[in-house]
Design an enzyme around this catalytic site. Structure first.
Site, PDB file in Angstrom:
ATOM      1  N   SER A   9       0.761  -1.260  -0.024  1.00  0.00           N
ATOM      2  CA  SER A   9       0.055  -0.017   0.180  1.00  0.00           C
ATOM      3  C   SER A   9       0.864   1.142  -0.071  1.00  0.00           C
ATOM      4  CB  SER A   9      -0.905   0.134   1.169  1.00  0.00           C
ATOM      5  OG  SER A   9      -1.537   1.335   1.359  1.00  0.00           O
ATOM      6  N   HIS A  32      -1.256  -1.244  -4.080  1.00  0.00           N
ATOM      7  CA  HIS A  32      -2.722  -0.826  -3.557  1.00  0.00           C
ATOM      8  C   HIS A  32      -2.665   0.774  -3.432  1.00  0.00           C
ATOM      9  CE1 HIS A  32      -6.234  -1.738  -1.023  1.00  0.00           C
ATOM     10  NE2 HIS A  32      -5.650  -0.828  -0.008  1.00  0.00           N
ATOM     11  N   ASP A  34      -4.678   3.842  -1.936  1.00  0.00           N
ATOM     12  CA  ASP A  34      -5.945   4.078  -1.061  1.00  0.00           C
ATOM     13  C   ASP A  34      -6.436   5.475  -1.485  1.00  0.00           C
ATOM     14  OD1 ASP A  34      -6.175   1.910   0.871  1.00  0.00           O
ATOM     15  OD2 ASP A  34      -4.177   2.341   1.502  1.00  0.00           O
ATOM     16  N   MET A  36      -8.938   8.451  -0.391  1.00  0.00           N
ATOM     17  CA  MET A  36      -9.729   8.753   0.875  1.00  0.00           C
ATOM     18  C   MET A  36     -10.156  10.195   0.382  1.00  0.00           C
ATOM     19  SD  MET A  36      -7.341   7.456   4.166  1.00  0.00           S
ATOM     20  CE  MET A  36      -6.656   5.989   3.845  1.00  0.00           C
ATOM     21  N   HIS A  65      -8.544   1.373  -4.059  1.00  0.00           N
ATOM     22  CA  HIS A  65      -9.253   1.061  -2.681  1.00  0.00           C
ATOM     23  C   HIS A  65      -9.810   2.389  -2.491  1.00  0.00           C
ATOM     24  CE1 HIS A  65      -9.434   0.146   1.715  1.00  0.00           C
ATOM     25  NE2 HIS A  65     -10.797   0.206   1.090  1.00  0.00           N
ATOM     26  N   MET A  67     -12.035   4.754  -0.643  1.00  0.00           N
ATOM     27  CA  MET A  67     -12.626   4.940   0.557  1.00  0.00           C
ATOM     28  C   MET A  67     -13.490   6.446   0.306  1.00  0.00           C
ATOM     29  SD  MET A  67      -9.667   3.440   3.067  1.00  0.00           S
ATOM     30  CE  MET A  67      -8.511   3.535   1.697  1.00  0.00           C
ATOM     31  N   MET A 136     -11.742  -5.656   5.494  1.00  0.00           N
ATOM     32  CA  MET A 136     -10.650  -4.496   6.422  1.00  0.00           C
ATOM     33  C   MET A 136     -10.433  -5.157   7.658  1.00  0.00           C
ATOM     34  SD  MET A 136      -9.940  -2.066   4.066  1.00  0.00           S
ATOM     35  CE  MET A 136      -9.261  -1.276   5.665  1.00  0.00           C
ATOM     36  N   ASP A 174      -6.986  -6.166   4.156  1.00  0.00           N
ATOM     37  CA  ASP A 174      -6.202  -4.999   4.275  1.00  0.00           C
ATOM     38  C   ASP A 174      -6.260  -4.408   5.665  1.00  0.00           C
ATOM     39  OD1 ASP A 174      -5.288  -2.417   3.653  1.00  0.00           O
ATOM     40  OD2 ASP A 174      -6.996  -1.665   2.504  1.00  0.00           O
TER      41      ASP A 174
HETATM   42  C1  DX5 Z   1      -6.301   1.912   5.759  1.00  0.00           C
HETATM   43  C2  DX5 Z   1      -5.617   1.356   4.243  1.00  0.00           C
HETATM   44  C3  DX5 Z   1      -4.788   0.370   4.177  1.00  0.00           C
HETATM   45  C4  DX5 Z   1      -3.473   0.880   4.874  1.00  0.00           C
HETATM   46  C5  DX5 Z   1      -2.807  -0.248   5.472  1.00  0.00           C
HETATM   47  O1  DX5 Z   1      -7.362   2.684   5.746  1.00  0.00           O
HETATM   48  O2  DX5 Z   1      -6.747   1.063   3.386  1.00  0.00           O
HETATM   49  O3  DX5 Z   1      -4.426  -0.043   2.663  1.00  0.00           O
HETATM   50  O4  DX5 Z   1      -2.384   1.414   3.838  1.00  0.00           O
HETATM   51  O5  DX5 Z   1      -1.695   0.083   6.269  1.00  0.00           O
HETATM   52  P1  DX5 Z   1      -0.856  -0.994   6.986  1.00  0.00           P
HETATM   53  O6  DX5 Z   1      -0.451  -2.109   6.301  1.00  0.00           O
HETATM   54  O7  DX5 Z   1       0.053  -0.211   7.649  1.00  0.00           O
HETATM   55  O8  DX5 Z   1      -1.984  -1.287   8.296  1.00  0.00           O
HETATM   56 ZN    ZN Z   2      -6.486  -0.201   1.472  1.00  0.00          ZN
END
Ligand code: DX5
Ligand code: ZN
Length: 225
Positions: A9, A32, A34, A36, A65, A67, A136, A174
């Protein structure tokens, strides 16, 4: 049957050096990303323009991903841009099937993600329309949180439905995946492991990817390493 997949990620990477950070995890199956929006989760990261630039900077397939609220409005754009897999949150839309169809029509795989407190039972029919389930194992929003083993029942439920031919999808997890927690997730039947801090916090991120894959293969009944 396939080897376990590892998806670093980039939330834990240096956002000013994303091309180099993608190159640093050569050998990763997916990258990956993220996305947001500061509404669905209390954090703000990046959006489509950055994903478009990343697509030009790496050959690793992008696992986006989202969010975000209103994924029906935004998700197809990521698919059109060339993301490999576009995951939306079940909690963010009243009609996940319609969004999945739009993502697939735009040329990407479609993923459904569930927050730790969201039961999977409500979505088993809906999952027929998806290519990946992203379980998650932390509350979405931030990297570096502790793994929540109580979500693994959801991975087991869907693993069983896949193994018995009722569903065809990849089970992805994740949040909080590292050398200590990857075993439990692999035993529960996870196919694809997202890891942020465990990969980008390591001295050699590519070696961390390889080590996670080896660990997952060693504890997985359904995967061949
Ligand atoms: C959290 C993200 C994850 C995050 C995971 O909301 O969706 O993808 O990057 O990070 P680690 O592996 O550090 O928990
Ligand atoms: Zn994620």
């Amino acid at each position: 049957m396939a080897a376990p997949m590892i998806a670093p990620s980039i939330l834990s990477a240096d956002f000013a050096r994303l091309a180099e950070e993608a190159a640093a995890v050569h050998g990763a199956d997916w990258l990956h990303v993220d996305v947001m929006d500061a509404h669905f989760v209390p954090n703000l990261t990046l959006g489509l323009p950055v994903v478009e630039s990343l697509l030009k900077a790496t050959d690793i397939p992008l696992d986006c991903h989202l969010m975000i609220d209103d994924p029906g409005r935004w998700a197809p754009g990521y698919a059109e841009a060339g993301a490999h897999n576009v995951t939306i949150h079940a909690e963010a839309t009243a009609d996940p099937v319609a969004v999945a169809r739009d993502i697939r029509a735009a040329g990407a795989k479609a993923g459904l993600s569930v927050k730790p407190g969201t039961p999977i039972e409500d979505y088993l029919e809906v999952l027929r329309e998806f290519d990946t389930l992203l379980v998650m194992s932390v509350e979405p929003g931030f990297g570096g949180q502790s793994f929540m083993p109580e979500v693994l029942g959801k991975a087991r439920t869907v693993r069983n439905l896949v193994d018995t031919g009722h569903l065809t999808l990849l089970v992805e997890i994740d949040g909080g995946i590292n050398a200590d927690t990857v075993h439990a997730a692999a035993e529960a039947g996870v196919d694809c492991f997202v890891a942020g801090s465990a990969v980008y916090g390591a001295e050699d991120p590519a070696a961390a990817v390889a080590a996670l894959r080896t660990s997952a293969a060693g504890s997985s009944a359904h995967l061949l390493g």
